[in-house]
Design a protein around this motif. Structure first.
Motif, PDB file in Angstrom:
ATOM      1  N   TYR A  95       0.831  -1.235  -0.081  1.00  0.00           N
ATOM      2  CA  TYR A  95       0.198  -0.063   0.137  1.00  0.00           C
ATOM      3  C   TYR A  95       0.730   1.369  -0.101  1.00  0.00           C
ATOM      4  O   TYR A  95       1.818   1.374   0.532  1.00  0.00           O
ATOM      5  CB  TYR A  95      -1.077   0.011   1.331  1.00  0.00           C
ATOM      6  N   CYS A  96       0.440   2.085  -0.622  1.00  0.00           N
ATOM      7  CA  CYS A  96       1.088   3.612  -0.700  1.00  0.00           C
ATOM      8  C   CYS A  96       0.392   4.527   0.243  1.00  0.00           C
ATOM      9  O   CYS A  96      -1.125   4.440   0.337  1.00  0.00           O
ATOM     10  CB  CYS A  96       1.086   4.030  -2.118  1.00  0.00           C
ATOM     11  N   ALA A  97       0.961   5.487   1.025  1.00  0.00           N
ATOM     12  CA  ALA A  97       0.266   6.457   1.777  1.00  0.00           C
ATOM     13  C   ALA A  97       0.857   7.698   1.600  1.00  0.00           C
ATOM     14  O   ALA A  97       2.175   7.738   1.622  1.00  0.00           O
ATOM     15  CB  ALA A  97       0.264   5.856   3.311  1.00  0.00           C
ATOM     16  N   ALA A  98       0.170   8.634   2.482  1.00  0.00           N
ATOM     17  CA  ALA A  98       0.568   9.920   2.356  1.00  0.00           C
ATOM     18  C   ALA A  98       0.305  10.536   3.860  1.00  0.00           C
ATOM     19  O   ALA A  98      -0.787  10.286   4.417  1.00  0.00           O
ATOM     20  CB  ALA A  98       0.084  10.683   1.077  1.00  0.00           C
ATOM     21  N   THR A  99       1.553  11.595   4.401  1.00  0.00           N
ATOM     22  CA  THR A  99       0.945  12.150   5.348  1.00  0.00           C
ATOM     23  C   THR A  99       1.877  13.536   5.269  1.00  0.00           C
ATOM     24  O   THR A  99       2.639  13.607   4.339  1.00  0.00           O
ATOM     25  CB  THR A  99       1.594  11.386   6.529  1.00  0.00           C
ATOM     26  N   THR A 100       1.561  14.389   6.189  1.00  0.00           N
ATOM     27  CA  THR A 100       2.120  15.608   6.137  1.00  0.00           C
ATOM     28  C   THR A 100       3.669  15.817   6.858  1.00  0.00           C
ATOM     29  O   THR A 100       4.223  16.774   6.706  1.00  0.00           O
ATOM     30  CB  THR A 100       1.456  16.816   6.931  1.00  0.00           C
ATOM     31  N   SER A 109       0.590   3.128  10.688  1.00  0.00           N
ATOM     32  CA  SER A 109      -0.224   3.209   9.692  1.00  0.00           C
ATOM     33  C   SER A 109      -1.282   4.229  10.015  1.00  0.00           C
ATOM     34  O   SER A 109      -1.876   5.111   9.260  1.00  0.00           O
ATOM     35  CB  SER A 109      -1.056   1.947   9.413  1.00  0.00           C
ATOM     36  N   GLY A 110      -1.417   4.493  11.452  1.00  0.00           N
ATOM     37  CA  GLY A 110      -2.524   5.613  11.877  1.00  0.00           C
ATOM     38  C   GLY A 110      -1.893   6.979  11.921  1.00  0.00           C
ATOM     39  O   GLY A 110      -2.729   8.044  11.993  1.00  0.00           O
ATOM     40  N   GLU A 111      -0.565   7.066  11.313  1.00  0.00           N
ATOM     41  CA  GLU A 111       0.305   8.490  11.080  1.00  0.00           C
ATOM     42  C   GLU A 111      -0.308   9.060   9.942  1.00  0.00           C
ATOM     43  O   GLU A 111       0.412   9.901   9.430  1.00  0.00           O
ATOM     44  CB  GLU A 111       1.452   8.383  11.819  1.00  0.00           C
ATOM     45  N   TYR A 112      -0.584   8.173   8.881  1.00  0.00           N
ATOM     46  CA  TYR A 112      -1.030   8.481   7.521  1.00  0.00           C
ATOM     47  C   TYR A 112      -2.678   8.849   7.413  1.00  0.00           C
ATOM     48  O   TYR A 112      -3.473   8.243   7.671  1.00  0.00           O
ATOM     49  CB  TYR A 112      -0.453   7.229   6.442  1.00  0.00           C
ATOM     50  N   ASP A 113      -2.449   9.755   6.327  1.00  0.00           N
ATOM     51  CA  ASP A 113      -4.019  10.278   6.081  1.00  0.00           C
ATOM     52  C   ASP A 113      -4.574   9.709   4.943  1.00  0.00           C
ATOM     53  O   ASP A 113      -6.079   9.728   4.531  1.00  0.00           O
ATOM     54  CB  ASP A 113      -3.851  12.178   5.799  1.00  0.00           C
ATOM     55  N   TYR A 114      -3.790   9.386   3.849  1.00  0.00           N
ATOM     56  CA  TYR A 114      -4.502   8.957   2.661  1.00  0.00           C
ATOM     57  C   TYR A 114      -3.666   7.671   2.267  1.00  0.00           C
ATOM     58  O   TYR A 114      -2.683   7.454   2.679  1.00  0.00           O
ATOM     59  CB  TYR A 114      -4.013   9.888   1.383  1.00  0.00           C
ATOM     60  N   TRP A 115      -4.499   6.789   1.626  1.00  0.00           N
ATOM     61  CA  TRP A 115      -3.947   5.486   1.397  1.00  0.00           C
ATOM     62  C   TRP A 115      -4.511   4.907  -0.087  1.00  0.00           C
ATOM     63  O   TRP A 115      -5.707   5.500  -0.524  1.00  0.00           O
ATOM     64  CB  TRP A 115      -4.796   4.390   2.470  1.00  0.00           C
ATOM     65  N   GLY A 116      -3.850   4.105  -0.677  1.00  0.00           N
ATOM     66  CA  GLY A 116      -4.238   3.460  -1.753  1.00  0.00           C
ATOM     67  C   GLY A 116      -4.925   2.353  -1.528  1.00  0.00           C
ATOM     68  O   GLY A 116      -5.171   1.990  -0.438  1.00  0.00           O
ATOM     69  N   GLN A 117      -5.404   1.480  -2.776  1.00  0.00           N
ATOM     70  CA  GLN A 117      -6.231   0.167  -2.611  1.00  0.00           C
ATOM     71  C   GLN A 117      -5.318  -1.002  -2.393  1.00  0.00           C
ATOM     72  O   GLN A 117      -5.820  -1.891  -2.038  1.00  0.00           O
ATOM     73  CB  GLN A 117      -7.136  -0.064  -3.905  1.00  0.00           C
TER      74      GLN A 117
END
Length: 125
Positions: A95-100, A109-117
């Protein structure tokens, strides 16, 4: 709607290589830290690697250090994960994920705001 779209997964023999890509849609993520996580059947999602918004800082889980390389091309709004010398234990959905915020540690994982499928990576022995 913001989406992160992963691609590049597949089936590969042990010792082989794959390159995963993550391309956001709906907005640019050039100012976000990006990361890759993976989840094997019956296991919790685990951190793999992260990269700062500029690409100047990276961090890897011990299990992939020296074999995986994370990079990004902000001009193409794309993040990559080059995976070499793959092992059967690397088999998982990635999974790819994004955070500030970029973390100089194994992030959760809880520290990331956006996720892929997710994209499936299967390594055969």
């Amino acid at each position: 709607q913001v989406q992160l779209i992963e691609s590049g997964g597949g089936l590969v023999q042990a010792g082989g290589s794959l390159r995963l890509s993550c391309a956001p849609s709906g907005r640019t993520f050039s100012t976000y830290a990006m990361a890759w996580f993976r989840q094997a059947p019956g296991k919790e999602r685990e951190f793999v690697s992260a990269i700062s918004w500029s690409g100047g800082s990276t961090h890897y889980a011990d299990s992939v250090k020296g074999r995986f390389t994370i990079s990004r091309d902000n001009g193409k709004n794309t993040v990559y994960l080059q995976m070499n010398n793959l092992k059967p234990e690397d088999t998982a959905v990635y999974y790819c994920a994004a955070t500030t915020t970029f973390y100089y540690r194994d992030s959760s994982s809880g520290e990331y705001d956006y996720w892929g499928q997710g994209t499936q990576v299967t390594v055969s022995s």
